[in-house]
Design a protein around this motif. Structure first.
Motif, PDB file in Angstrom:
ATOM      1  N   UNK A 135       0.565  -1.077   0.076  1.00 48.28           N
ATOM      2  CA  UNK A 135       0.084  -0.240  -0.539  1.00 48.28           C
ATOM      3  C   UNK A 135       1.000   1.072  -0.222  1.00 48.28           C
ATOM      4  N   UNK A 136       0.255   2.266  -0.698  1.00 49.09           N
ATOM      5  CA  UNK A 136       0.892   4.065   0.090  1.00 49.09           C
ATOM      6  C   UNK A 136       1.999   4.325   1.433  1.00 49.09           C
ATOM      7  N   UNK A 137       0.723   3.619   2.512  1.00 50.88           N
ATOM      8  CA  UNK A 137       1.750   3.942   3.423  1.00 50.88           C
ATOM      9  C   UNK A 137       2.819   3.028   4.164  1.00 50.88           C
ATOM     10  N   UNK A 138       2.892   1.764   3.280  1.00 53.51           N
ATOM     11  CA  UNK A 138       3.786   0.207   3.679  1.00 53.51           C
ATOM     12  C   UNK A 138       5.219   1.399   2.981  1.00 53.51           C
ATOM     13  N   UNK A 139       4.720   1.509   1.523  1.00 51.51           N
ATOM     14  CA  UNK A 139       5.677   2.204   0.871  1.00 51.51           C
ATOM     15  C   UNK A 139       6.410   3.432   1.307  1.00 51.51           C
ATOM     16  N   UNK A 140       5.694   4.142   1.955  1.00 52.37           N
ATOM     17  CA  UNK A 140       6.487   5.050   2.797  1.00 52.37           C
ATOM     18  C   UNK A 140       6.648   4.809   3.827  1.00 52.37           C
ATOM     19  N   UNK A 141       7.041   3.228   4.232  1.00 57.29           N
ATOM     20  CA  UNK A 141       7.493   3.061   5.051  1.00 57.29           C
ATOM     21  C   UNK A 141       8.525   2.211   4.902  1.00 57.29           C
ATOM     22  N   UNK A 142       8.676   1.550   3.372  1.00 54.38           N
ATOM     23  CA  UNK A 142      10.223   1.077   4.144  1.00 54.38           C
ATOM     24  C   UNK A 142      11.202   1.594   2.997  1.00 54.38           C
ATOM     25  N   UNK A 143      11.037   3.283   2.428  1.00 53.59           N
ATOM     26  CA  UNK A 143      11.995   4.504   2.054  1.00 53.59           C
ATOM     27  C   UNK A 143      12.473   4.495   3.690  1.00 53.59           C
ATOM     28  N   UNK A 144      11.105   5.478   4.567  1.00 60.86           N
ATOM     29  CA  UNK A 144      11.971   5.503   5.783  1.00 60.86           C
ATOM     30  C   UNK A 144      13.083   4.200   6.712  1.00 60.86           C
ATOM     31  N   UNK A 145      12.575   3.246   6.992  1.00 56.72           N
ATOM     32  CA  UNK A 145      13.197   2.722   7.360  1.00 56.72           C
ATOM     33  C   UNK A 145      15.076   2.437   6.417  1.00 56.72           C
ATOM     34  N   UNK A 146      14.827   2.394   5.142  1.00 57.34           N
ATOM     35  CA  UNK A 146      15.860   2.695   4.314  1.00 57.34           C
ATOM     36  C   UNK A 146      16.397   3.981   4.243  1.00 57.34           C
ATOM     37  N   UNK A 147      16.229   4.962   4.817  1.00 58.64           N
ATOM     38  CA  UNK A 147      16.729   6.359   5.265  1.00 58.64           C
ATOM     39  C   UNK A 147      17.670   6.008   6.524  1.00 58.64           C
TER      40      UNK A 147
END
Length: 241
Positions: A135-147
């Protein structure tokens, strides 16, 4: 520290979308970046991170010029973009390992951080799924984790709360506060004035490529009329421009 010095940007010759912008973001500070759609917020962020070229002026990241020393400057930046729709064909774990390889994070430390952060954001069980299925929220989370994986000295977030569930928003805000307390820069754009009020040490209001206000929330409130909300003050500043 990030220093924006006399920066201008034009997409059409003679029409400056960013006009001689000067701004210093201090170590240990959470700075909120506010403005209406089309004010130039994302353009500034893209120049800060080297995605867009700077027409005039320069941006220094911990003393390193994003124009002249882009590799050294970018090593100290972690960007959460306004759209998380990238690397969709990779699995979540493949994306995080890709980030780990880029920033040369040692394997045992990488495994530890991926587990810790993915569990914190309720993403651990989804790491072996493709990002395109998120989902959009999950995609946002994976980017945050990567950062967060490479612990950048300067954390730049473009509308980071969009699409997140309430728990993830709460966790992210706590992380932002903890990150700044360690002496790091946290710079983020938002449309949500309540978040800026509760989180930021200082706020910037920008419109038409120029800074209209720079200061802390108390200084902003001093400009307020009796019983005027922050939203009303924001609109007053923008409309007066």
């Amino acid at each position: 520290m990030i220093e924006i010095k006399n920066v201008s940007k034009s997409y059409i010759k003679g029409a400056k979308i960013i006009d001689n912008l000067n701004l210093e973001i201090k170590d240990g500070e959470i700075l909120g970046f506010l403005g209406p759609n089309g004010a130039g917020k994302t353009t500034v962020i893209k120049m800060m991170t080297g995605i867009l070229e700077i027409d005039e002026g320069d941006i220094l990241v911990d003393g390193k010029s994003i124009k002249d020393e882009p590799y050294e400057a970018k090593k100290n930046i972690g960007l959460i973009p306004d759209s998380p729709d990238m690397f969709l064909n990779l699995k979540g774990i493949e994306y995080l390992n890709f980030i780990g390889d880029i920033y040369q994070i040692e394997n045992s430390e990488r495994i530890k951080k991926i587990k810790e952060l993915s569990e914190k954001f309720d993403m651990y069980d989804a790491l072996n799924e493709k990002i395109e299925s998120y989902s959009h929220g999950m995609r946002q989370k994976i980017i945050i984790i990567g950062v967060l994986l490479h612990e950048p000295k300067n954390w730049i977030l473009d509308e980071p709360i969009t699409g997140l569930d309430p728990k993830a928003i709460y966790d992210l805000k706590i992380m932002m506060k903890e990150y700044a307390k360690k002496g790091n820069v946290v710079f983020f754009s938002t449309h949500i004035l309540e978040v800026a009020e509760n989180l930021c040490d200082r706020v910037v209001i920008i419109n038409k490529g120029k800074i209209l206000f720079l200061g802390n929330i108390n200084e902003l409130k001093e400009k307020m009329k009796e019983n005027t909300s922050l939203e009303e003050l924001f609109m007053e500043i923008i409309e007066d421009d």
